[in-house]
Design a protein around this motif. Structure first.
Motif, mmCIF file in Angstrom:
data_model
loop_
_atom_site.group_PDB
_atom_site.id
_atom_site.type_symbol
_atom_site.label_atom_id
_atom_site.label_comp_id
_atom_site.label_asym_id
_atom_site.label_seq_id
_atom_site.Cartn_x
_atom_site.Cartn_y
_atom_site.Cartn_z
ATOM 1 N N GLN A 304 0.831 -1.199 0.000
ATOM 2 C CA GLN A 304 0.000 0.000 0.000
ATOM 3 C C GLN A 304 0.868 1.252 0.000
ATOM 4 O OE1 GLN A 304 -3.582 0.527 0.019
ATOM 5 N NE2 GLN A 304 -2.650 2.491 -0.497
ATOM 6 N N ALA A 305 0.664 2.113 -1.005
ATOM 7 C CA ALA A 305 1.336 3.408 -1.011
ATOM 8 C C ALA A 305 0.793 4.267 0.131
ATOM 9 C CB ALA A 305 1.118 4.107 -2.348
ATOM 10 N N MET A 306 1.651 5.102 0.703
ATOM 11 C CA MET A 306 1.245 5.936 1.837
ATOM 12 C C MET A 306 1.831 7.337 1.727
ATOM 13 S SD MET A 306 1.490 3.364 5.139
ATOM 14 C CE MET A 306 3.112 2.688 4.732
ATOM 15 N N ALA A 424 17.572 16.048 10.721
ATOM 16 C CA ALA A 424 16.328 16.603 11.262
ATOM 17 C C ALA A 424 15.710 17.584 10.278
ATOM 18 C CB ALA A 424 16.602 17.286 12.597
ATOM 19 N N GLY A 425 14.431 17.452 10.082
ATOM 20 C CA GLY A 425 13.709 18.374 9.211
ATOM 21 C C GLY A 425 13.663 17.968 7.756
ATOM 22 N N ALA A 426 14.459 16.995 7.352
ATOM 23 C CA ALA A 426 14.479 16.578 5.944
ATOM 24 C C ALA A 426 13.263 15.715 5.629
ATOM 25 C CB ALA A 426 15.760 15.818 5.633
ATOM 26 N N LYS A 427 12.693 15.922 4.456
ATOM 27 C CA LYS A 427 11.601 15.092 3.982
ATOM 28 C C LYS A 427 12.165 13.727 3.571
ATOM 29 C CE LYS A 427 8.520 18.433 4.218
ATOM 30 N NZ LYS A 427 7.409 18.410 5.188
ATOM 31 N N VAL A 428 11.341 12.687 3.651
ATOM 32 C CA VAL A 428 11.800 11.338 3.315
ATOM 33 C C VAL A 428 10.830 10.689 2.336
ATOM 34 C CG1 VAL A 428 12.336 9.026 4.181
ATOM 35 C CG2 VAL A 428 12.914 11.036 5.558
ATOM 36 N N ILE A 429 11.390 10.180 1.245
ATOM 37 C CA ILE A 429 10.649 9.352 0.294
ATOM 38 C C ILE A 429 11.273 7.970 0.341
ATOM 39 C CG2 ILE A 429 10.027 8.988 -2.126
ATOM 40 C CD1 ILE A 429 10.434 12.027 -2.523
ATOM 41 N N ARG A 430 10.449 6.965 0.571
ATOM 42 C CA ARG A 430 10.962 5.595 0.623
ATOM 43 C C ARG A 430 10.342 4.748 -0.477
ATOM 44 N NH1 ARG A 430 13.854 4.327 5.409
ATOM 45 N NH2 ARG A 430 13.870 2.154 4.706
ATOM 46 N N LEU A 431 11.187 3.949 -1.136
ATOM 47 C CA LEU A 431 10.735 2.938 -2.088
ATOM 48 C C LEU A 431 11.248 1.603 -1.586
ATOM 49 C CD1 LEU A 431 11.219 5.694 -3.878
ATOM 50 C CD2 LEU A 431 10.949 4.129 -5.796
ATOM 51 N N PHE A 445 5.612 6.989 0.815
ATOM 52 C CA PHE A 445 6.097 5.619 0.665
ATOM 53 C C PHE A 445 5.492 5.012 -0.585
ATOM 54 C CE2 PHE A 445 5.330 1.052 1.109
ATOM 55 C CZ PHE A 445 6.648 0.620 1.120
ATOM 56 N N ILE A 446 6.360 4.403 -1.422
ATOM 57 C CA ILE A 446 5.913 3.758 -2.665
ATOM 58 C C ILE A 446 6.354 2.299 -2.630
ATOM 59 C CG2 ILE A 446 6.093 3.719 -5.184
ATOM 60 C CD1 ILE A 446 6.645 6.732 -5.078
ATOM 61 N N PRO A 447 5.408 1.336 -2.635
ATOM 62 C CA PRO A 447 5.784 -0.083 -2.655
ATOM 63 C C PRO A 447 6.253 -0.503 -4.041
ATOM 64 C CG PRO A 447 3.404 0.127 -2.694
ATOM 65 C CD PRO A 447 3.944 1.527 -2.570
ATOM 66 N N ILE A 448 7.364 -1.201 -4.090
ATOM 67 C CA ILE A 448 7.926 -1.605 -5.385
ATOM 68 C C ILE A 448 8.074 -3.122 -5.459
ATOM 69 C CG2 ILE A 448 9.115 0.573 -5.851
ATOM 70 C CD1 ILE A 448 11.693 -0.702 -4.771
ATOM 71 N N ALA A 479 4.425 -1.056 -7.678
ATOM 72 C CA ALA A 479 5.000 -0.526 -8.915
ATOM 73 C C ALA A 479 6.381 -1.102 -9.156
ATOM 74 C CB ALA A 479 5.087 0.997 -8.840
ATOM 75 N N HIS A 480 6.795 -1.140 -10.414
ATOM 76 C CA HIS A 480 8.187 -1.409 -10.750
ATOM 77 C C HIS A 480 8.976 -0.123 -10.530
ATOM 78 C CE1 HIS A 480 7.385 -5.373 -12.243
ATOM 79 N NE2 HIS A 480 6.640 -4.958 -13.247
ATOM 80 N N ALA A 481 10.167 -0.222 -9.971
ATOM 81 C CA ALA A 481 10.957 0.970 -9.665
ATOM 82 C C ALA A 481 11.344 1.739 -10.922
ATOM 83 C CB ALA A 481 12.208 0.567 -8.890
ATOM 84 N N GLU A 482 11.629 1.021 -12.008
ATOM 85 C CA GLU A 482 12.110 1.688 -13.224
ATOM 86 C C GLU A 482 11.132 2.738 -13.750
ATOM 87 O OE1 GLU A 482 13.893 0.352 -17.604
ATOM 88 O OE2 GLU A 482 13.565 -1.152 -16.042
#
Length: 498
Positions: A304-306, A424-431, A445-448, A479-482
Protein backbone atom coordinates in the motif's frame (compact mmCIF):
# COMPACT_ATOMS: atom_id res chain seq x y z
CA UNK A 1 53.22 -18.15 -31.37
CA UNK A 2 50.39 -16.69 -29.25
CA UNK A 3 49.22 -18.26 -25.98
CA UNK A 4 45.93 -19.24 -27.64
CA UNK A 5 47.72 -20.91 -30.57
CA UNK A 6 50.01 -22.74 -28.16
CA UNK A 7 47.01 -23.98 -26.15
CA UNK A 8 45.20 -25.22 -29.27
CA UNK A 9 48.35 -26.90 -30.55
CA UNK A 10 48.83 -28.60 -27.19
CA UNK A 11 45.42 -30.26 -27.42
CA UNK A 12 46.02 -33.33 -29.52
CA UNK A 13 42.83 -34.45 -31.26
CA UNK A 14 42.04 -38.10 -31.86
CA UNK A 15 39.83 -39.48 -34.64
CA UNK A 16 37.35 -42.16 -33.59
CA UNK A 17 33.76 -43.21 -34.29
CA UNK A 18 30.58 -43.67 -32.26
CA UNK A 19 27.83 -45.78 -33.83
CA UNK A 20 29.47 -45.38 -37.24
CA UNK A 21 29.71 -41.58 -37.07
CA UNK A 22 33.22 -40.13 -37.35
CA UNK A 23 34.12 -37.84 -34.44
CA UNK A 24 37.07 -36.25 -32.68
CA UNK A 25 38.12 -36.35 -29.05
CA UNK A 26 40.76 -34.57 -27.03
CA UNK A 27 43.67 -36.73 -26.03
CA UNK A 28 42.93 -38.05 -22.53
CA UNK A 29 39.15 -37.86 -22.78
CA UNK A 30 37.12 -40.89 -21.81
CA UNK A 31 34.50 -42.31 -24.14
CA UNK A 32 31.65 -40.82 -22.10
CA UNK A 33 33.31 -37.38 -22.10
CA UNK A 34 33.96 -37.47 -25.84
CA UNK A 35 30.44 -38.73 -26.55
CA UNK A 36 28.95 -35.94 -24.42
CA UNK A 37 31.10 -33.34 -26.20
CA UNK A 38 29.76 -34.64 -29.54
CA UNK A 39 26.11 -34.66 -28.45
CA UNK A 40 25.79 -38.41 -27.83
CA UNK A 41 24.17 -39.49 -24.57
CA UNK A 42 25.44 -42.61 -22.84
CA UNK A 43 23.35 -43.74 -19.84
CA UNK A 44 25.02 -43.28 -16.45
CA UNK A 45 24.18 -43.18 -12.75
CA UNK A 46 27.46 -42.86 -10.85
CA UNK A 47 29.37 -40.70 -13.36
CA UNK A 48 29.41 -36.90 -13.11
CA UNK A 49 31.57 -34.49 -15.16
CA UNK A 50 32.88 -32.71 -12.05
CA UNK A 51 33.53 -35.74 -9.83
CA UNK A 52 35.92 -38.69 -9.75
CA UNK A 53 35.06 -41.93 -11.55
CA UNK A 54 34.17 -44.97 -9.40
CA UNK A 55 32.72 -47.05 -12.24
CA UNK A 56 30.32 -48.88 -9.99
CA UNK A 57 26.92 -48.69 -11.72
CA UNK A 58 28.04 -50.33 -15.02
CA UNK A 59 25.09 -48.92 -16.98
CA UNK A 60 27.44 -46.97 -19.30
CA UNK A 61 28.81 -50.19 -20.85
CA UNK A 62 29.73 -49.83 -24.54
CA UNK A 63 31.02 -52.21 -27.22
CA UNK A 64 34.41 -51.74 -28.89
CA UNK A 65 34.60 -53.18 -32.40
CA UNK A 66 37.97 -54.51 -33.54
CA UNK A 67 39.10 -55.13 -37.10
CA UNK A 68 40.12 -58.65 -36.15
CA UNK A 69 38.89 -60.77 -33.30
CA UNK A 70 35.84 -60.54 -31.12
CA UNK A 71 34.50 -57.22 -29.81
CA UNK A 72 35.11 -56.32 -26.21
CA UNK A 73 33.10 -54.41 -23.66
CA UNK A 74 33.96 -51.78 -21.06
CA UNK A 75 32.44 -48.92 -19.11
CA UNK A 76 32.52 -45.64 -21.06
CA UNK A 77 33.15 -43.53 -17.97
CA UNK A 78 36.61 -44.98 -17.34
CA UNK A 79 37.83 -45.96 -20.82
CA UNK A 80 40.08 -43.46 -22.65
CA UNK A 81 39.53 -42.80 -26.32
CA UNK A 82 42.26 -44.09 -28.64
CA UNK A 83 42.90 -43.24 -32.28
CA UNK A 84 40.71 -45.26 -34.62
CA UNK A 85 38.51 -46.61 -31.85
CA UNK A 86 35.06 -47.72 -33.01
CA UNK A 87 32.43 -47.54 -30.28
CA UNK A 88 28.90 -48.94 -30.36
CA UNK A 89 26.51 -47.55 -27.75
CA UNK A 90 23.29 -49.25 -28.83
CA UNK A 91 24.15 -52.64 -30.28
CA UNK A 92 22.00 -55.68 -29.49
CA UNK A 93 24.60 -56.98 -27.05
CA UNK A 94 24.79 -53.61 -25.26
CA UNK A 95 20.98 -53.49 -25.03
CA UNK A 96 21.00 -56.93 -23.42
CA UNK A 97 23.79 -55.99 -21.00
CA UNK A 98 22.02 -52.81 -19.93
CA UNK A 99 18.74 -54.64 -19.48
CA UNK A 100 20.49 -57.11 -17.19
CA UNK A 101 22.19 -54.27 -15.32
CA UNK A 102 18.87 -52.55 -14.76
CA UNK A 103 17.43 -55.82 -13.44
CA UNK A 104 20.25 -55.90 -10.90
CA UNK A 105 19.98 -52.23 -9.89
CA UNK A 106 16.21 -52.48 -9.36
CA UNK A 107 16.47 -55.83 -7.56
CA UNK A 108 15.84 -54.28 -4.13
CA UNK A 109 14.51 -50.90 -5.23
CA UNK A 110 11.03 -50.33 -3.70
CA UNK A 111 9.51 -48.96 -6.94
CA UNK A 112 7.39 -46.46 -4.98
CA UNK A 113 7.27 -43.95 -7.83
CA UNK A 114 3.74 -42.89 -6.94
CA UNK A 115 4.84 -41.28 -3.68
CA UNK A 116 8.46 -40.45 -4.51
CA UNK A 117 9.55 -36.79 -4.76
CA UNK A 118 11.94 -37.65 -7.60
CA UNK A 119 9.20 -39.08 -9.80
CA UNK A 120 9.12 -37.20 -13.08
CA UNK A 121 12.84 -36.49 -13.16
CA UNK A 122 14.22 -39.79 -11.86
CA UNK A 123 17.04 -41.32 -13.93
CA UNK A 124 16.21 -44.81 -12.67
CA UNK A 125 12.60 -44.37 -13.74
CA UNK A 126 13.62 -43.08 -17.18
CA UNK A 127 16.25 -45.74 -17.79
CA UNK A 128 13.90 -48.52 -16.67
CA UNK A 129 11.46 -47.66 -19.44
CA UNK A 130 14.19 -46.97 -21.98
CA UNK A 131 16.52 -49.88 -21.28
CA UNK A 132 14.49 -52.53 -19.49
CA UNK A 133 10.74 -52.02 -19.31
CA UNK A 134 10.12 -55.45 -17.82
CA UNK A 135 9.01 -56.59 -14.39
CA UNK A 136 11.67 -57.92 -12.07
CA UNK A 137 12.66 -61.53 -12.74
CA UNK A 138 13.32 -62.05 -9.04
CA UNK A 139 10.68 -63.69 -6.88
CA UNK A 140 12.65 -63.30 -3.64
CA UNK A 141 11.58 -60.71 -1.06
CA UNK A 142 13.30 -57.36 -1.41
CA UNK A 143 15.96 -56.45 1.14
CA UNK A 144 14.60 -53.71 3.37
CA UNK A 145 16.69 -50.82 4.72
CA UNK A 146 16.34 -47.71 6.85
CA UNK A 147 13.56 -45.35 5.77
CA UNK A 148 13.79 -41.56 6.31
CA UNK A 149 17.15 -41.47 8.04
CA UNK A 150 18.15 -37.85 8.89
CA UNK A 151 21.54 -37.06 7.34
CA UNK A 152 21.16 -33.48 8.60
CA UNK A 153 18.47 -31.03 9.61
CA UNK A 154 17.90 -30.33 5.89
CA UNK A 155 18.26 -33.74 4.22
CA UNK A 156 16.61 -37.08 4.79
CA UNK A 157 17.83 -40.38 3.33
CA UNK A 158 15.66 -43.26 2.14
CA UNK A 159 18.13 -46.14 2.03
CA UNK A 160 15.71 -48.46 0.24
CA UNK A 161 15.80 -46.20 -2.81
CA UNK A 162 19.57 -45.67 -2.70
CA UNK A 163 21.54 -47.40 -5.49
CA UNK A 164 24.96 -46.62 -3.91
CA UNK A 165 26.17 -44.44 -6.77
CA UNK A 166 28.20 -42.55 -4.10
CA UNK A 167 27.74 -39.21 -5.87
CA UNK A 168 26.80 -37.63 -2.54
CA UNK A 169 29.91 -39.00 -0.81
CA UNK A 170 32.22 -37.82 -3.58
CA UNK A 171 30.62 -34.37 -3.60
CA UNK A 172 31.34 -33.80 0.09
CA UNK A 173 34.90 -35.10 -0.36
CA UNK A 174 35.81 -33.38 -3.63
CA UNK A 175 33.68 -30.24 -3.96
CA UNK A 176 32.30 -28.91 -0.70
CA UNK A 177 35.22 -30.34 1.28
CA UNK A 178 33.15 -31.21 4.33
CA UNK A 179 33.88 -34.96 4.06
CA UNK A 180 30.63 -35.37 5.94
CA UNK A 181 29.28 -38.52 4.22
CA UNK A 182 30.60 -42.02 3.74
CA UNK A 183 29.53 -45.61 3.03
CA UNK A 184 29.34 -48.34 5.64
CA UNK A 185 28.96 -52.11 5.22
CA UNK A 186 29.14 -54.01 1.90
CA UNK A 187 26.95 -55.51 -0.80
CA UNK A 188 23.20 -55.14 -0.36
CA UNK A 189 23.79 -54.07 3.24
CA UNK A 190 25.80 -50.97 2.23
CA UNK A 191 24.43 -47.67 3.53
CA UNK A 192 25.25 -43.99 3.18
CA UNK A 193 25.85 -42.49 6.61
CA UNK A 194 27.20 -39.25 8.14
CA UNK A 195 30.88 -39.35 9.00
CA UNK A 196 31.61 -39.66 12.69
CA UNK A 197 34.10 -36.79 12.69
CA UNK A 198 32.07 -34.30 10.60
CA UNK A 199 28.72 -32.52 10.79
CA UNK A 200 26.70 -32.45 7.57
CA UNK A 201 24.70 -29.53 9.02
CA UNK A 202 27.84 -27.40 8.64
CA UNK A 203 28.15 -28.10 4.91
CA UNK A 204 26.75 -24.93 3.30
CA UNK A 205 26.55 -26.76 -0.06
CA UNK A 206 24.81 -29.87 1.27
CA UNK A 207 21.62 -29.54 -0.78
CA UNK A 208 23.54 -30.10 -4.01
CA UNK A 209 23.54 -33.82 -3.19
CA UNK A 210 19.75 -33.82 -3.60
CA UNK A 211 20.20 -32.71 -7.23
CA UNK A 212 23.05 -35.17 -7.74
CA UNK A 213 21.08 -38.16 -6.46
CA UNK A 214 19.80 -40.02 -9.56
CA UNK A 215 16.92 -41.54 -7.58
CA UNK A 216 14.66 -40.38 -4.75
CA UNK A 217 17.00 -41.41 -1.95
CA UNK A 218 18.03 -37.93 -0.81
CA UNK A 219 15.11 -35.70 0.12
CA UNK A 220 14.80 -32.10 1.25
CA UNK A 221 12.97 -32.14 4.58
CA UNK A 222 11.38 -28.79 3.75
CA UNK A 223 10.16 -29.79 0.30
CA UNK A 224 9.12 -33.35 1.17
CA UNK A 225 5.84 -34.07 -0.66
CA UNK A 226 5.65 -30.38 -1.54
CA UNK A 227 4.77 -30.59 -5.24
CA UNK A 228 5.21 -32.93 -8.18
CA UNK A 229 7.73 -31.84 -10.79
CA UNK A 230 5.16 -31.95 -13.60
CA UNK A 231 3.12 -29.28 -11.78
CA UNK A 232 6.08 -26.92 -11.85
CA UNK A 233 8.10 -24.86 -14.28
CA UNK A 234 11.56 -23.35 -13.90
CA UNK A 235 12.34 -19.69 -14.54
CA UNK A 236 15.97 -18.71 -14.98
CA UNK A 237 17.10 -16.21 -12.39
CA UNK A 238 20.05 -14.98 -10.32
CA UNK A 239 20.68 -15.61 -6.64
CA UNK A 240 20.88 -12.22 -4.89
CA UNK A 241 22.47 -13.70 -1.77
CA UNK A 242 25.97 -12.40 -2.45
CA UNK A 243 28.04 -10.55 -5.05
CA UNK A 244 28.77 -13.73 -7.04
CA UNK A 245 25.24 -13.78 -8.46
CA UNK A 246 24.93 -17.51 -9.10
CA UNK A 247 22.67 -18.57 -11.95
CA UNK A 248 19.66 -20.43 -10.61
CA UNK A 249 16.29 -21.80 -11.64
CA UNK A 250 13.28 -20.76 -9.58
CA UNK A 251 10.60 -23.45 -9.67
CA UNK A 252 6.96 -22.42 -9.33
CA UNK A 253 3.53 -23.73 -10.24
CA UNK A 254 2.51 -23.83 -13.90
CA UNK A 255 -0.52 -21.74 -14.78
CA UNK A 256 -2.33 -24.76 -16.25
CA UNK A 257 -1.91 -26.55 -12.91
CA UNK A 258 -2.98 -23.65 -10.71
CA UNK A 259 -4.87 -24.44 -7.52
CA UNK A 260 -8.44 -23.14 -7.43
CA UNK A 261 -9.90 -24.63 -4.24
CA UNK A 262 -6.88 -24.08 -1.98
CA UNK A 263 -5.01 -20.95 -0.92
CA UNK A 264 -4.34 -18.97 -4.15
CA UNK A 265 -0.99 -17.84 -2.71
CA UNK A 266 0.25 -21.38 -3.36
CA UNK A 267 0.19 -20.51 -7.07
CA UNK A 268 2.70 -17.69 -6.63
CA UNK A 269 5.21 -19.13 -4.22
CA UNK A 270 8.69 -20.50 -4.80
CA UNK A 271 8.52 -24.29 -4.58
CA UNK A 272 12.25 -24.90 -4.90
CA UNK A 273 15.49 -23.43 -6.24
CA UNK A 274 18.12 -25.38 -8.21
CA UNK A 275 21.38 -24.38 -9.94
CA UNK A 276 21.43 -23.28 -13.57
CA UNK A 277 24.74 -24.28 -15.11
CA UNK A 278 26.91 -21.22 -15.79
CA UNK A 279 30.64 -21.89 -16.27
CA UNK A 280 31.45 -18.17 -15.94
CA UNK A 281 29.85 -17.78 -12.53
CA UNK A 282 28.92 -20.83 -10.45
CA UNK A 283 29.46 -23.85 -12.66
CA UNK A 284 27.02 -26.58 -11.58
CA UNK A 285 26.56 -25.67 -7.91
CA UNK A 286 24.87 -23.20 -5.57
CA UNK A 287 25.04 -22.81 -1.80
CA UNK A 288 22.16 -23.47 0.57
CA UNK A 289 21.38 -19.76 0.84
CA UNK A 290 20.16 -19.88 -2.75
CA UNK A 291 17.95 -22.85 -1.90
CA UNK A 292 16.33 -20.80 0.87
CA UNK A 293 15.36 -17.80 -1.28
CA UNK A 294 11.68 -18.47 -0.59
CA UNK A 295 12.28 -17.33 3.00
CA UNK A 296 13.83 -14.12 1.69
CA UNK A 297 11.36 -13.21 -1.05
CA UNK A 298 8.20 -14.33 0.72
CA UNK A 299 8.51 -12.10 3.77
CA UNK A 300 5.48 -9.87 4.51
CA UNK A 301 5.14 -7.49 1.59
CA UNK A 302 4.40 -3.78 1.57
CA UNK A 303 1.45 -3.44 -0.81
CA UNK A 304 0.00 0.00 0.00
CA UNK A 305 1.34 3.41 -1.01
CA UNK A 306 1.24 5.94 1.84
CA UNK A 307 1.59 9.65 2.45
CA UNK A 308 2.53 10.46 6.07
CA UNK A 309 1.32 7.00 7.05
CA UNK A 310 -2.10 7.41 5.40
CA UNK A 311 -3.00 5.02 2.59
CA UNK A 312 -3.24 6.69 -0.82
CA UNK A 313 -3.37 5.59 -4.44
CA UNK A 314 -0.07 4.81 -6.14
CA UNK A 315 -0.48 7.70 -8.61
CA UNK A 316 -1.17 10.12 -5.76
CA UNK A 317 1.94 8.98 -3.89
CA UNK A 318 4.08 9.32 -7.03
CA UNK A 319 2.75 12.82 -7.66
CA UNK A 320 3.41 13.84 -4.06
CA UNK A 321 6.96 12.45 -4.24
CA UNK A 322 7.61 14.36 -7.47
CA UNK A 323 6.44 17.59 -5.82
CA UNK A 324 8.74 17.03 -2.85
CA UNK A 325 11.71 16.37 -5.14
CA UNK A 326 10.88 19.40 -7.27
CA UNK A 327 10.75 21.65 -4.20
CA UNK A 328 13.97 20.33 -2.65
CA UNK A 329 17.11 22.47 -2.84
CA UNK A 330 19.61 20.02 -1.41
CA UNK A 331 18.28 16.47 -1.99
CA UNK A 332 20.20 13.23 -1.50
CA UNK A 333 19.52 9.64 -2.56
CA UNK A 334 20.41 6.39 -0.83
CA UNK A 335 20.77 3.91 -3.72
CA UNK A 336 19.95 0.21 -3.52
CA UNK A 337 22.61 -2.40 -4.27
CA UNK A 338 19.77 -4.80 -5.12
CA UNK A 339 18.47 -2.72 -8.02
CA UNK A 340 18.95 -4.22 -11.47
CA UNK A 341 21.21 -2.69 -14.11
CA UNK A 342 18.08 -1.36 -15.82
CA UNK A 343 16.72 0.22 -12.63
CA UNK A 344 20.08 1.80 -11.83
CA UNK A 345 20.27 3.22 -15.35
CA UNK A 346 16.72 4.58 -15.04
CA UNK A 347 17.54 6.16 -11.69
CA UNK A 348 20.66 7.81 -13.08
CA UNK A 349 18.82 8.98 -16.19
CA UNK A 350 16.05 10.47 -14.05
CA UNK A 351 18.18 12.34 -11.53
CA UNK A 352 21.70 12.49 -12.94
CA UNK A 353 23.76 14.94 -10.88
CA UNK A 354 20.71 16.84 -9.62
CA UNK A 355 20.36 14.42 -6.71
CA UNK A 356 23.70 13.13 -5.39
CA UNK A 357 23.44 9.42 -4.65
CA UNK A 358 25.27 7.07 -2.29
CA UNK A 359 25.22 3.27 -2.52
CA UNK A 360 24.26 1.37 0.63
CA UNK A 361 24.37 -2.31 1.50
CA UNK A 362 20.76 -3.50 1.51
CA UNK A 363 21.82 -6.67 3.29
CA UNK A 364 24.73 -7.56 5.58
CA UNK A 365 25.83 -11.03 6.76
CA UNK A 366 23.46 -12.64 9.23
CA UNK A 367 24.76 -14.06 12.53
CA UNK A 368 26.40 -17.40 11.85
CA UNK A 369 26.35 -16.94 8.07
CA UNK A 370 29.42 -17.99 6.08
CA UNK A 371 31.15 -14.78 5.00
CA UNK A 372 33.41 -16.21 2.30
CA UNK A 373 34.76 -19.61 1.28
CA UNK A 374 36.88 -21.46 -1.24
CA UNK A 375 34.09 -22.24 -3.68
CA UNK A 376 31.33 -19.69 -4.37
CA UNK A 377 30.40 -17.55 -1.37
CA UNK A 378 31.57 -13.93 -1.44
CA UNK A 379 31.63 -11.41 1.44
CA UNK A 380 29.31 -8.73 -0.01
CA UNK A 381 25.74 -9.98 0.48
CA UNK A 382 24.28 -7.80 -2.28
CA UNK A 383 23.96 -8.89 -5.94
CA UNK A 384 24.56 -5.64 -7.85
CA UNK A 385 26.83 -3.44 -5.78
CA UNK A 386 29.46 -3.36 -8.54
CA UNK A 387 27.02 -1.83 -11.04
CA UNK A 388 25.70 0.65 -8.46
CA UNK A 389 29.23 1.77 -7.51
CA UNK A 390 29.96 2.40 -11.18
CA UNK A 391 27.40 5.23 -10.97
CA UNK A 392 27.57 6.44 -7.36
CA UNK A 393 30.04 6.35 -4.44
CA UNK A 394 29.54 4.08 -1.45
CA UNK A 395 27.71 5.37 1.60
CA UNK A 396 30.29 5.88 4.35
CA UNK A 397 29.80 4.79 7.93
CA UNK A 398 30.00 8.51 8.64
CA UNK A 399 26.55 9.13 7.22
CA UNK A 400 26.62 12.84 8.11
CA UNK A 401 29.26 13.34 5.40
CA UNK A 402 26.80 12.13 2.75
CA UNK A 403 23.75 13.70 4.41
CA UNK A 404 24.84 17.07 5.82
CA UNK A 405 22.54 19.10 8.03
CA UNK A 406 21.52 21.19 5.02
CA UNK A 407 19.91 18.14 3.36
CA UNK A 408 16.23 18.88 2.92
CA UNK A 409 15.10 15.62 1.24
CA UNK A 410 16.33 12.03 1.26
CA UNK A 411 15.10 9.41 -1.21
CA UNK A 412 15.71 5.95 0.27
CA UNK A 413 15.57 3.09 -2.23
CA UNK A 414 15.51 -0.46 -0.88
CA UNK A 415 16.31 -1.97 2.49
CA UNK A 416 19.10 -1.53 5.00
CA UNK A 417 18.89 2.18 5.85
CA UNK A 418 17.51 3.47 9.15
CA UNK A 419 15.39 6.62 8.77
CA UNK A 420 16.72 7.78 12.15
CA UNK A 421 19.95 8.68 10.31
CA UNK A 422 18.15 11.26 8.16
CA UNK A 423 18.97 14.86 9.14
CA UNK A 424 16.33 16.60 11.26
CA UNK A 425 13.71 18.37 9.21
CA UNK A 426 14.48 16.58 5.94
CA UNK A 427 11.60 15.09 3.98
CA UNK A 428 11.80 11.34 3.31
CA UNK A 429 10.65 9.35 0.29
CA UNK A 430 10.96 5.60 0.62
CA UNK A 431 10.74 2.94 -2.09
CA UNK A 432 10.75 -0.57 -0.66
CA UNK A 433 9.15 -3.99 -1.06
CA UNK A 434 8.69 -5.26 2.48
CA UNK A 435 6.80 -4.28 5.60
CA UNK A 436 8.90 -2.02 7.85
CA UNK A 437 8.15 0.52 10.56
CA UNK A 438 9.97 3.25 8.60
CA UNK A 439 7.48 2.99 5.73
CA UNK A 440 4.66 4.68 7.65
CA UNK A 441 7.05 7.31 9.00
CA UNK A 442 8.07 8.50 5.54
CA UNK A 443 6.52 11.58 3.96
CA UNK A 444 5.82 9.39 0.91
CA UNK A 445 6.10 5.62 0.66
CA UNK A 446 5.91 3.76 -2.67
CA UNK A 447 5.78 -0.08 -2.65
CA UNK A 448 7.93 -1.60 -5.38
CA UNK A 449 8.28 -5.05 -6.94
CA UNK A 450 10.83 -7.71 -6.02
CA UNK A 451 13.19 -9.63 -8.28
CA UNK A 452 10.76 -12.51 -8.89
CA UNK A 453 8.19 -10.03 -10.28
CA UNK A 454 10.38 -8.33 -12.88
CA UNK A 455 13.11 -9.05 -15.42
CA UNK A 456 16.55 -7.49 -15.59
CA UNK A 457 20.28 -8.05 -15.18
CA UNK A 458 22.85 -8.02 -12.39
CA UNK A 459 26.60 -7.43 -12.73
CA UNK A 460 28.58 -9.61 -10.35
CA UNK A 461 31.87 -8.88 -8.58
CA UNK A 462 33.86 -10.08 -11.61
CA UNK A 463 31.87 -7.97 -14.09
CA UNK A 464 29.83 -10.88 -15.51
CA UNK A 465 26.31 -9.74 -16.45
CA UNK A 466 23.54 -12.31 -15.90
CA UNK A 467 19.83 -12.06 -16.65
CA UNK A 468 16.92 -12.89 -14.38
CA UNK A 469 13.28 -13.21 -15.41
CA UNK A 470 9.89 -12.60 -13.82
CA UNK A 471 8.16 -15.60 -12.23
CA UNK A 472 5.04 -13.96 -10.82
CA UNK A 473 2.71 -11.06 -11.69
CA UNK A 474 2.86 -7.83 -9.72
CA UNK A 475 -0.05 -7.24 -7.37
CA UNK A 476 -2.22 -4.13 -7.84
CA UNK A 477 -0.82 -1.19 -5.93
CA UNK A 478 2.81 -2.26 -6.35
CA UNK A 479 5.00 -0.53 -8.91
CA UNK A 480 8.19 -1.41 -10.75
CA UNK A 481 10.96 0.97 -9.66
CA UNK A 482 12.11 1.69 -13.22
CA UNK A 483 8.91 3.47 -14.43
CA UNK A 484 8.56 5.13 -11.01
CA UNK A 485 11.92 6.87 -11.51
CA UNK A 486 10.82 8.00 -14.97
CA UNK A 487 7.55 9.32 -13.53
CA UNK A 488 9.36 11.19 -10.76
CA UNK A 489 11.70 12.69 -13.33
CA UNK A 490 8.75 13.84 -15.46
CA UNK A 491 7.19 15.35 -12.37
CA UNK A 492 10.35 17.26 -11.59
CA UNK A 493 10.50 18.61 -15.13
CA UNK A 494 6.89 19.77 -14.84
CA UNK A 495 7.62 21.42 -11.49
CA UNK A 496 10.64 23.21 -12.91
CA UNK A 497 8.64 24.40 -15.93
CA UNK A 498 6.06 25.85 -13.57
Amino acid sequence: MSDVTTLVAAKKMLDFAIDGVAMQAEDGQTVIQAARANGVHIPHFCWHPELSVPGNCRICMVEIVQETGDPWFDIACNMPVTTGMRVLTNSEMIKALRKDTMQFITLNHPVDCGICNKSGECMLQDYHYELNGAASLSRDPKTHATKFFPLSDRIMLDNERCIMCTLCVRFTNEVSGSKALGAVNRGDHALIRPAEDADFNLDVYSDNVIDLCPVGALLSTELLSHARVWYLQATQSVCPGCERGCSIEVWHRKHEWKLNALDPQLNTRIDRVTPHENPEVNGLWVCNKARDLAHLFERPRAEQAMQLGVAVELAEATSAAAQLIGAARNPRAIVSSWGSNEELAAFHAAFGDSMPGFVKADHVPLPGETIEDHLLIKPDKNPNRKAALALYPALSERVHEALPASTDLVLVWGEGFDSARVPAGAKVIRLSSYVHADNAGADVFIPISVQTERSGHYTNFAGVVTAFHACFPVKPGIAHAEPVFAALSAGIAAEWRA
